[in-house]
Design a protein around this motif. Structure first.
Motif, PDB file in Angstrom:
ATOM      1  N   ARG A 157       0.752  -1.123   0.196  1.00  0.00           N
ATOM      2  CA  ARG A 157      -0.079  -0.206  -0.041  1.00  0.00           C
ATOM      3  C   ARG A 157       1.006   1.305   0.027  1.00  0.00           C
ATOM      4  O   ARG A 157       1.135   2.054  -0.902  1.00  0.00           O
ATOM      5  CB  ARG A 157      -1.098   0.117   1.097  1.00  0.00           C
ATOM      6  CG  ARG A 157      -2.063   0.826   1.202  1.00  0.00           C
ATOM      7  CD  ARG A 157      -1.868   2.314   1.482  1.00  0.00           C
ATOM      8  NE  ARG A 157      -1.627   2.453   2.847  1.00  0.00           N
ATOM      9  CZ  ARG A 157      -1.010   3.621   3.316  1.00  0.00           C
ATOM     10  NH1 ARG A 157      -0.917   4.780   2.574  1.00  0.00           N
ATOM     11  NH2 ARG A 157      -0.691   3.850   4.631  1.00  0.00           N
ATOM     12  N   ASP A 158       1.344   1.586   1.024  1.00  0.00           N
ATOM     13  CA  ASP A 158       2.458   2.769   1.162  1.00  0.00           C
ATOM     14  C   ASP A 158       3.553   2.461   0.234  1.00  0.00           C
ATOM     15  O   ASP A 158       4.000   3.648  -0.802  1.00  0.00           O
ATOM     16  CB  ASP A 158       2.831   3.122   2.752  1.00  0.00           C
ATOM     17  CG  ASP A 158       3.002   4.685   2.748  1.00  0.00           C
ATOM     18  OD1 ASP A 158       3.414   5.207   1.832  1.00  0.00           O
ATOM     19  OD2 ASP A 158       2.559   5.187   3.947  1.00  0.00           O
TER      20      ASP A 158
ATOM     21  N   HIS B 220       3.924   4.760  12.500  1.00  0.00           N
ATOM     22  CA  HIS B 220       4.166   4.474  10.898  1.00  0.00           C
ATOM     23  C   HIS B 220       4.948   5.799  10.589  1.00  0.00           C
ATOM     24  O   HIS B 220       4.408   7.074  10.705  1.00  0.00           O
ATOM     25  CB  HIS B 220       2.722   4.833  10.395  1.00  0.00           C
ATOM     26  CG  HIS B 220       2.378   4.965   8.894  1.00  0.00           C
ATOM     27  ND1 HIS B 220       1.982   3.957   8.178  1.00  0.00           N
ATOM     28  CD2 HIS B 220       3.076   6.005   8.057  1.00  0.00           C
ATOM     29  CE1 HIS B 220       1.958   4.288   6.875  1.00  0.00           C
ATOM     30  NE2 HIS B 220       2.610   5.406   6.654  1.00  0.00           N
TER      31      HIS B 220
ATOM     32  N   HIS C 298       7.539   7.892   8.140  1.00  0.00           N
ATOM     33  CA  HIS C 298       8.279   8.195   6.923  1.00  0.00           C
ATOM     34  C   HIS C 298       9.709   8.658   7.288  1.00  0.00           C
ATOM     35  O   HIS C 298      10.161   8.911   8.175  1.00  0.00           O
ATOM     36  CB  HIS C 298       7.456   9.160   6.145  1.00  0.00           C
ATOM     37  CG  HIS C 298       6.253   8.454   5.466  1.00  0.00           C
ATOM     38  ND1 HIS C 298       6.085   7.956   4.364  1.00  0.00           N
ATOM     39  CD2 HIS C 298       4.931   8.008   5.947  1.00  0.00           C
ATOM     40  CE1 HIS C 298       5.313   7.232   4.026  1.00  0.00           C
ATOM     41  NE2 HIS C 298       4.313   7.374   5.139  1.00  0.00           N
TER      42      HIS C 298
ATOM     43  N   ASN D 112       9.529   4.566   3.801  1.00  0.00           N
ATOM     44  CA  ASN D 112       8.635   4.399   5.137  1.00  0.00           C
ATOM     45  C   ASN D 112      10.094   3.594   5.858  1.00  0.00           C
ATOM     46  O   ASN D 112      11.053   3.351   5.401  1.00  0.00           O
ATOM     47  CB  ASN D 112       7.771   3.259   5.021  1.00  0.00           C
ATOM     48  CG  ASN D 112       6.446   3.813   4.480  1.00  0.00           C
ATOM     49  OD1 ASN D 112       6.465   4.498   3.155  1.00  0.00           O
ATOM     50  ND2 ASN D 112       5.444   4.027   5.450  1.00  0.00           N
TER      51      ASN D 112
HETATM   52 ZN    ZN Z   1       2.419   6.626   5.236  1.00  0.00          ZN
END
Ligand code: ZN
Ligand code: KIV
Length: 516
Positions: free
Chosen positions: A19-20, A209, A211, A245
């Motif tokens: 997804r990301d 989460h 980055h 990420n």
């Molecule tokens: Zn993200």
């Protein structure tokens, strides 16, 4: 005092490569590619696979649905904004995972995002978050809520919204550093504040989460678990939006390597990390920098004489973890032209490829052809071979032959024969060198309007008989794709990479929404 290993807290690993990670420029994957990655994530024993963003496109929806239907083991999450339409669509895809299906809904909570992006007041955002969680709860008990841009959110409001969504039934609350802005001690304090000040916080798992815009995503994730977070969201090779990420392999190995000061563990089977990293590179064409921690080509290479001397005396002099613990097998000669089908199949399985009989036969034929050209066939050659010849899911364009004439006194000319949807076509073009002539001929045959944004050439293994590997990036409208090709002939590798990208462009479904 150090805690006993058996008392170490288990941190849940939530993998968002599909997804990301897929939001990295050029990283879009077909459904079959996503399934291959998901199967590798099962081997890794991640706790949650975020399979996609179902409302973003038909392709995303189908991928999440297929993964929910077929992948067993980890929980399967699907992302959705806080609108009912998004949530309903997410569950439509996730329902097949039963009680392993997780709805992951989010809304931005920072002043900047509320004011400029959402144009909503904090009160409206809070109400929307609570309604979203309740709607998701009507489908499944397994609901995660994310406060997008949490790190730049006013801390009292953040605590209020976290408490409210837990009351509404969220079982996991994610505190993302959406823009990669925080630094470890600040992030530690944010998580600690929530742990100390949200009355019902123990009814949910706090997730993080991070980055990597400042290169701190792994350090921030470690600080967060030290402050009480119980889930870390991460991706293979650290791919993801912008600078990416938190890298799954780096976080997992940091926890595994320093149990003396980090009283945590994960369920990840770390010996599957290197195959996972390679598979992702093969699928996306996004190469890992050689000095990348854990999975870079040089991560376990010792060059300096003094280091080599130490290593010969005792490996612990310069190695803080063993190559085997991350699934690295020495890339010595593995197979040659006398190797049989059985050995070939076994080696592919060890590398993480599980091909059906038909694909195995095709791959074996290619291997034999390659082994005739190359004395030594390395693991990396096998990766490229499988990627190149077997994983092409939907080929509209196929390369048949190329003939090139070039030299210091000749104008480079390429004659290219291809099949387009099964029909043979042929043309010749002049160019500024043989690669230019070849790509021009392909462009003419396919009538593509795509722009070549990047062309990289490298060699997969050493020696003048090494396979050349070409990566190209093509853009058409808002779509970008990466194509890869390899061959002992660099012109052919270039043509294959270009055609691979054209095939991907052809099948890539236009995303109706801006990516997050
Ligand atoms: Zn993200
Ligand atoms: O970076 C972010 O904030 C996200 C959320 C949607 C979890 O990806």
């Amino acid at each position: 005092m150090a805690t006993k290993k058996s008392e170490h807290k288990t941190i849940k690993i939530f993998d968002t490569t599909l997804r990301d990670g897929e939001q990295s420029p050029g990283a879009s994957m077909t459904i079959s590619e996503k399934l291959r990655i998901a199967s590798q994530l099962v081997k890794l024993k991640v706790d949650v696979i975020e399979a996609g963003f179902p409302i973003a496109s038909e392709g995303d929806f189908e991928a999440v649905k297929k993964i929910a239907q077929t992948i067993k083991g980890p929980e399967i999450a699907g992302l959705c904004r806080s609108s009912f339409k998004d949530i309903d669509r997410a569950w439509e895809a996730l329902q097949y995972a039963g009680d392993r299906g997780r709805i992951h809904t989010f809304i931005a909570t920072s002043d900047i995002h509320m004011k400029y992006k959402l144009k909503m007041s904090p009160k409206e955002v809070l109400e929307s978050a609570v309604k979203a969680v309740k709607r998701a709860k009507s489908y499944t008990p397994n609901v995660e809520f994310s406060c997008e841009d949490a790190v730049r959110t006013e801390i009292k409001f953040l605590a209020e919204i976290v408490g409210a969504v837990i009351d509404a039934g969220a079982t996991v609350v994610n505190i993302p550093d959406t823009v990669g802005y925080t630094i470890p001690f600040e992030y530690f304090n944010i998580i600690k504040y929530l742990k100390d000040n949200v009355a019902n916080v123990e009814n949910a798992t706090i997730s993080v989460h991070c980055h990597n815009d400042l290169g701190l995503s792994v350090a921030n994730s470690i600080a967060a678990v030290q402050a009480g977070a119980g889930q870390v969201e991460c991706t293979i090779n650290g791919i993801g939006e912008r600078a990416g990420n938190c890298s799954l392999e780096e976080f997992v190995m940091a926890i595994k390597t320093r149990p003396d000061i980090l009283p945590f563990k994960t369920n990840v089977a770390s010996e599957h990390l290197t195959p996972a990293s390679r598979l992702l590179t093969t699928v996306t064409g996004i190469v890992v920098q050689p000095n990348k921690a854990i999975v870079g080509a040089n991560a376990f290479a010792h060059e300096a004489g003094i280091h080599q001397h130490g290593m010969l005396m005792d490996k612990t002099t310069y190695e803080i973890m063993t190559p085997e613990s991350v699934g690295l097998k020495s890339s010595s000669l593995v197979l040659g032209k006398h190797s049989g089908r059985h050995a070939f199949k076994k080696r592919l399985e060890e590398l993480g490829y599980d091909l059906d009989d038909e694909k195995l036969n095709q791959a074996f034929e290619r291997f034999k052809a390659l082994a005739d050209l190359k004395k030594e066939v390395f693991d990396e050659d096998l990766d490229a071979l499988v990627a190149d010849e077997i994983m092409r899911a939907h080929e509209v364009y196929k390369l048949s032959h190329i003939t090139v004439t070039c030299g210091s006194f000749a104008v480079a000319t390429a004659t290219v024969q291809m099949e387009i949807e099964g029909n043979p076509v042929r043309t010749a073009e002049l160019g500024d060198g043989p690669v230019d002539a070849t790509l021009k001929a392909i462009k003419k045959l396919t009538k593509t309007k795509a722009k070549l944004q990047q062309y990289n050439v490298g060699s997969i293994t050493g020696g003048t008989d090494a396979q050349g590997e070409v990566n190209v990036r093509l853009a058409e409208g808002s779509r970008t794709v990466i194509g890869k090709g390899s061959s002992t002939d660099i012109i052919e590798a270039s043509a294959k990479a270009y055609i691979d990208a054209l095939n991907k462009l052809h099948f890539k479904v236009e995303r109706p929404m801006e990516s997050l």
